[in-house]
Enzyme design. Sequence first.
Site, PDB file in Angstrom:
ATOM      1  N   GLU A   1       0.817  -1.215   0.000  1.00 27.18           N
ATOM      2  CA  GLU A   1       0.000   0.000   0.000  1.00 27.18           C
ATOM      3  C   GLU A   1       0.853   1.269   0.000  1.00 27.18           C
ATOM      4  OE1 GLU A   1      -2.689  -0.726   3.322  1.00 27.18           O
ATOM      5  OE2 GLU A   1      -3.973  -1.885   1.995  1.00 27.18           O
TER       6      GLU A   1
ATOM      7  N   ASP B   1      -8.484  -8.840   3.348  1.00 24.97           N
ATOM      8  CA  ASP B   1      -8.360  -7.754   4.321  1.00 24.97           C
ATOM      9  C   ASP B   1      -9.537  -7.705   5.290  1.00 24.97           C
ATOM     10  OD1 ASP B   1      -7.189  -5.601   5.485  1.00 24.97           O
ATOM     11  OD2 ASP B   1      -7.823  -4.145   3.994  1.00 24.97           O
TER      12      ASP B   1
ATOM     13  N   GLU C   1     -13.143  -2.610  11.351  1.00 26.33           N
ATOM     14  CA  GLU C   1     -12.992  -1.763  10.168  1.00 26.33           C
ATOM     15  C   GLU C   1     -14.064  -2.019   9.106  1.00 26.33           C
ATOM     16  OE1 GLU C   1      -9.118  -2.006   8.398  1.00 26.33           O
ATOM     17  OE2 GLU C   1      -9.752  -0.983   6.584  1.00 26.33           O
TER      18      GLU C   1
HETATM   19  C1  GCU Z   1      -6.209  -2.200   5.521  1.00 29.94           C
HETATM   20  C2  GCU Z   1      -6.567  -0.921   6.176  1.00 29.94           C
HETATM   21  C3  GCU Z   1      -5.425   0.033   6.216  1.00 29.94           C
HETATM   22  C4  GCU Z   1      -4.216  -0.634   6.851  1.00 29.94           C
HETATM   23  C5  GCU Z   1      -3.933  -1.934   6.132  1.00 29.94           C
HETATM   24  C6  GCU Z   1      -2.874  -2.765   6.825  1.00 29.94           C
HETATM   25  O1  GCU Z   1      -5.991  -2.005   4.167  1.00 29.94           O
HETATM   26  O2  GCU Z   1      -7.641  -0.348   5.502  1.00 29.94           O
HETATM   27  O3  GCU Z   1      -5.818   1.148   6.952  1.00 29.94           O
HETATM   28  O4  GCU Z   1      -3.133   0.190   6.817  1.00 29.94           O
HETATM   29  O5  GCU Z   1      -5.078  -2.740   6.103  1.00 29.94           O
HETATM   30  O6  GCU Z   1      -3.251  -3.735   7.469  1.00 29.94           O
HETATM   31  O7  GCU Z   1      -1.702  -2.457   6.729  1.00 29.94           O
END
Ligand code: GCU
Length: 833
Positions: free
Chosen positions: A292, A372, A400
């Site tokens: 990410e 996720d 979440e």
């Molecule tokens: C999900 C979540 C993010 C988080 C990521 C992770 O995508 O939405 O906010 O950073 O997981 O677990 O690193």
Amino acid sequence: MLPDENGLDAWLRYAPLASDLISQSEQYESVIALSSDDTSPVYTAAREVQKGLHGILKQEVEIAHSLASYSQKDDKTAIFIGTIHEFSQAGGDVTQIPPLKEDGFWLDNHGNKSVHILGQNERGTLYGAFEFLMLLAQGKPCPSGHISNPSAPIRWVNQWDNLDGSIERGYGGPSIFFKDMVVQDDLTRVSQYARLMASVRLNGIIVNNVNSHHDLLSPKNLEGLGRIANAMRPWGVRIGVALFFDTPKTLAGLPTSDPLDPDVIAFWDRITAQLHQHVPDLIGYLIKANSEGQPGPLTYGRTLAEGANLFANALKRYGDGVVVYRAFVYNHHLDESNWKNDRANAAVEFFKDMDTLFADNVLVQIKYGPIDFQVREPTSPLFAHLRKTPAIIEFQVAQEYLGQQSHVCYLPPLWKTILDFDLRIDGKSSPVHKIVSGERFDWKRSGYAAVVNVGSDSTWLGSHLAMSNLYAYGRYAWDPLSDAESVIRDWTRLTFTANPTVVDTVSSISMESWPTYENYTGNLGIQTLCEITKTCHYGPRPDSMDGNGWGQWTRADAHGIGMDRTVATGTGYAGQYPAEIAQLYEKLETTPDELLLWFHHVPYTQRLKSGKTVIQHFYDAHYEGAANVQTFAPRWEALRGLIDDARFKHILFRLEYQAGHSLVWRDSVNNFYMDKCGIADEHGRVGHYPWRIEAESMDLTGYTVILITPFEAASGGKAIVTTSNDKPGTAKCTIPFETGVYSVAVNYYDHLGGTSHYKLSLGGQVIGEWAGDLSTVLLHDFSDLRDGHSATRIIFESVNVTKGDTLEISGMPDGTELAPIDYVSFLPPGIVD
Ligand code: GCU
């Protein structure tokens, strides 16, 4: 009337038992704590027992520190607290005690003579003391000869707290750890949190977000981390930190963060040394890298193992610290047009060949499912690929994708679908709980982590009911075979009262809550279906799943839905499982209905094992789920007066809100898919709402009709907003329904940007006035749009309605919130529309 409670003590309230139980109880005389170090968990245990006896039994006891000085008086009971080792050194008899695992304890009740609370180590002693107190608080007898051992040595929480005091996916107020880029001065809440953690035997915490910031390692914060560790250590909780991979570049100004670069290695060695000066018992580092947008070893042409080993080597000189490397590595720019692409494949693809390459103090942390934290996922197949490298399973107490603590969703039933799942590795029994406990592959250190979003709200998680998940997480990490219902019943007795109505109600709502949430959100393994492209992850937005690189695709089109993850024709994901499981998922016929769309792309008319078609299942499940949520608040009403008013109202408000939002979910998802496939609901419900008056059909003054995007977030696709942001608008119509008593519901949007005010009148009589101020009460992520996150309902019960009278709603806008209204429903008893 019971005094109001704010939730700060959670399940550790030590409320007095009923007077008859108090009078029948043992008389405790003293606590003999075999440690005089006031930072030792043994000492903490003694003080906790003293506090608990004062609260639960109204008994005052002294704390002594030596066995020799103790002599029994007047048949009163003494409580011996210490490690087995100390107890035996002091002359105590330990011959009866079987060998215990690290952190285990022995609880032995010798009637009115003594109680022995003895731990394998100091932490175990504290856990024994909490066990003693929590049984006592529930009016349960203290057992004799009771041993308790953890299933796994690692039972940690992961905070996603940012240095600026915000919390990623935080729904319980700002951080208790950080503010203004530094560790807070006052860490009272941190030690209170450690107390809660210890009471459910959680022994470690990563204190900052996996999306870490280099300022964590500033001199002031290193000192602050030392203070956090000091605040938590008396509770047997050790701390660790999440690191930002590029810190050598961004903090130290090095030209690279290449894990093989000598200056980078020296940098991390230096930081690790400094950190250990402040936190000598650091549990280690958590690393999110190449995920990410985060940099990582792949950024520098190195392998994941080379990245992990950089930190592992730095840690090796000190104690038993470990590197926890997250398996959440994936490309979020995947091309959906390629049917072979699959984000779910990423973890196994990245990690399967690394198993023998990691240093022996590296662990891999794996989310329970391959995507996720969705409402339903299969077990991550990566658990079947690591033999040498120990694993940690990652859960989320933070809800979440599961209603963000504004919807009740008790998670153990979901966790059990993963923990009990038998991966049949090498054709042998391999339930996930035996993998993560270390038993299956003989790992010494492995276990559990959960993302927990406690914040500074007195409720910790923004909702009293959500706390059952934190409690349950500790119980499951200790014993994954725990029974979900017994756990919630224990939690309820400790959190509220042993009153059977309360225990039955909380437990039945909780046990139904996850299947119910799954019903009205995403079914058959299609995932939660919330908005995923913005950061909300909250309300319905099925179209956001596709058409982007995030890879949470549903591949829904006019004809079919689901990801083909078979080996034969799809992404090959099913083949990442051991043979028996791979076969099961490869075929449509043997894939369980609840994961059908995870593994297969099928027509909407595909028959399930239940005999229903996929699309009819969607419609029915959404109606069933939302209908069940409507029962939660009325069931909760039965608890009025049985628990304190403050917590009663707090939960009632949320359950009523959830009832309204579950209808938003139901209608959004159903209308979206009906529009997509053109297949009508066999029961004629979807798209037909006979008890509604659409706002756009009313006579409007100062209001105008707008189209809502996405269309399914509004009844009929349209809503009304005021034409200016400082003048009121009114919407009027004649009531077409027969005279009678109705519940009158108004669906409107409550988003960020202002607090609109509304007034509803019928026949000139004001029925209700309210403000669009949900974001000041509910702490989930809000949007600034009229959409599935902000759509909500207010309901007025038992209203006398006269046919032909005028209904009038006036709305006063504020800021960018233009008093938006979707529709009004007149609901006869028993109708949900
Ligand atoms: C999900 C979540 C993010 C988080 C990521 C992770 O995508 O939405 O906010 O950073 O997981 O677990 O690193």
